[in-house]
Design an enzyme around this catalytic site. Structure first.
Site, PDB file in Angstrom:
ATOM      1  N   HIS A   1      37.499  45.089  28.562  1.00 30.12           N
ATOM      2  CA  HIS A   1      38.476  44.106  29.045  1.00 30.12           C
ATOM      3  C   HIS A   1      38.166  42.773  28.360  1.00 30.12           C
ATOM      4  O   HIS A   1      37.003  42.486  28.047  1.00 30.12           O
ATOM      5  CB  HIS A   1      38.356  43.858  30.548  1.00 30.12           C
ATOM      6  CG  HIS A   1      38.569  45.042  31.432  1.00 30.12           C
ATOM      7  ND1 HIS A   1      37.587  45.965  31.694  1.00 30.12           N
ATOM      8  CD2 HIS A   1      39.655  45.418  32.156  1.00 30.12           C
ATOM      9  CE1 HIS A   1      38.042  46.869  32.538  1.00 30.12           C
ATOM     10  NE2 HIS A   1      39.297  46.568  32.834  1.00 30.12           N
TER      11      HIS A   1
ATOM     12  N   ASP B   1      35.443  40.971  30.084  1.00 35.01           N
ATOM     13  CA  ASP B   1      34.089  41.514  29.911  1.00 35.01           C
ATOM     14  C   ASP B   1      33.333  40.827  28.788  1.00 35.01           C
ATOM     15  O   ASP B   1      32.111  40.664  28.865  1.00 35.01           O
ATOM     16  CB  ASP B   1      34.129  43.010  29.544  1.00 35.01           C
ATOM     17  CG  ASP B   1      34.875  43.854  30.529  1.00 35.01           C
ATOM     18  OD1 ASP B   1      34.939  43.480  31.709  1.00 35.01           O
ATOM     19  OD2 ASP B   1      35.399  44.901  30.111  1.00 35.01           O
TER      20      ASP B   1
END
Length: 433
Positions: free
Chosen positions: A97, A100
């Site tokens: 993501h 992340d």
């Protein structure tokens, strides 16, 4: 000194006492392909390198050198550790993501700048290691701005923020040659109907997804757009409940030929299905894309995201995948996390290695069942009547209810029950796993 400095790349050694692959051999041929190419393993950036081991009742237990990863320097250190583990595992793919890989900035412009700086690092490391990107995705659920959804949020500014975030992440995924782009609507649902206009929210979600597809074609991205179904948690009822619900949604908005599904084992269980059911249904509907491999704790009522360790379950999932032609551009992403008490770097490597072995065993069992016609033969026999003249006449063009009913009465049809042989077939499966 690096985080995994005392761990060497894992060999394939069935007799090893230490960290090694006992069953996963990337070069072994399975149904005409290398095992690595059949399984297409990916490491999930979020659970492996972002999650700190916290739960609703306790603080994080993992002490990683890059935590709390709220600066770009620490984000770079996390990227170094991630690619080090990819090398140790020989993992061909990873997934991420945007949230992340870079710390949250104070604006969209700062978020996108940081994402592209990390993408520069990824690009270099991917060239050096050969590790590829299975898929990217934008996190549209963690920040408080998404508490009422992203595309389905009642505030149009959140819809606009989300559009910008997805565009940036889709373009980075394209730049990194990612084979898929995933949308998981963790907050696309409702907590209560007392304050929800469900029809409007569904229309907004449909238009948002259409915009994503339109932009994919505009920038020349050739990867798959995937939706990941989940029935609940964090929201009470999510609009992407299961494969069947997603298919109905795609049909309503004319996207069934543009979007496929990324199916997670844990989510299938939460929806009241088996993993193989969701895979088989997606194959039958023509929207199968990829899988997230994990498992739930069957004593708990939520999504525990544990590493897979049940070979029979995994074998049945790969059976449906192989029967449908394989993973294609999809892969096996380990959307799985360590238990809070598994705090060492060695635990993280061992969890992935064990899961890869379980998948290898399941894949081989599935392939052997197909090659031996162990299940397909009995299945064909069960439906054989439809291949005959009478069966074909029932479905012929122009057949009517009157015609079928009259024909049954003229023939004096009086069918006797026939065994489905379920236990016999379960015994067959058990001989392979």
């Amino acid at each position: 000194m690096t985080y995994f400095s005392d761990i060497s790349p894992l060999p394939h050694d069935p007799q090893a006492d230490d960290l090694a692959f006992r069953h996963y051999d990337p070069e072994r041929m399975v149904m005409g392909k290398r095992m690595e190419d059949q399984l297409r393993f990916a490491v999930a950036y979020w659970h492996s390198f972002v999650w700190d081991g916290s739960d609703p009742f306790g603080a994080g237990t993992f002490q990683r050198p890059w935590f709390p990863a709220d600066t770009m320097d620490l984000a770079r250190q996390r990227a170094d550790a991630a690619f080090e583990m990819f090398r140790i595992l020989g993992a061909p793919f990873f997934c991420f993501h945007d949230h992340d890989v870079r710390p949250e900035g104070g604006s969209l412009a700062e978020n996108h700048k940081r994402l592209n700086e990390i993408a520069d690092i990824f690009e270099r490391k991917m060239d050096e290691t050969g590790t590829r990107l299975l898929w990217g995705t934008a996190n549209l659920f963690t920040h408080p701005r998404f508490m009422s959804g992203a595309a389905t949020n009642p505030d149009p500014d959140v819809f606009a923020w989300s559009a910008s975030s997805v565009r940036a992440c889709l373009e980075v995924t394209h730049r990194l040659k990612g084979e898929n782009y995933v949308l998981w609507g963790g907050r696309e649902g409702y907590e209560t109907l007392l304050n929800t206009d469900m029809g409007q929210e569904l229309d907004h979600m449909g238009r948002f997804l259409s915009m994503v597809v339109e932009h994919k074609h505009k920038i020349g991205y050739e990867g798959q757009i995937l939706i990941e179904p989940k029935p609940q948690e964090p929201t009470k009822h999510q609009y992407d409940y299961d494969v069947a619900t997603v298919y109905g949604f795609l049909k309503r908005y004319g996207l069934e030929d543009e979007v496929r599904v990324n199916i997670e084992q844990g989510h299938a269980i939460l929806a009241g299905h088996s993993f193989e059911h969701e895979i088989a249904l997606a194959q039958a509907l023509g929207i199968f894309g990829s899988i997230d491999m994990n498992r739930n704790d069957y004593q708990s009522g939520w999504d525990t995201d544990q590493f897979p360790n049940n070979v029979p379950e995994v074998a049945l999932a790969y059976y449906e995948i192989l029967k449908g032609g394989g993973l294609g551009r999809g892969g096996t992403n380990f959307d799985a996390k360590l238990r809070r008490q598994s705090i060492d770097a060695r635990d993280l490597v061992a969890a992935h290695a064990g899961a890869m072995d379980v998948c290898a065993r399941g894949l081989e069992a599935a392939a052997k069942m197909l090659e031996d016609d162990a299940l397909e033969g009995p299945r064909r026999e069960r439906y054989a009547g439809w291949e005959g003249e009478e069966g074909a006449a029932l479905l012929a063009p122009g057949a009517t209810l009157d015609g079928v009913a009259d024909r049954a009465e003229e023939r004096g049809v009086n069918p006797a029950p026939r065994s489905g042989r379920q236990e016999i077939l379960e015994n067959v499966v058990n001989r392979y796993v």
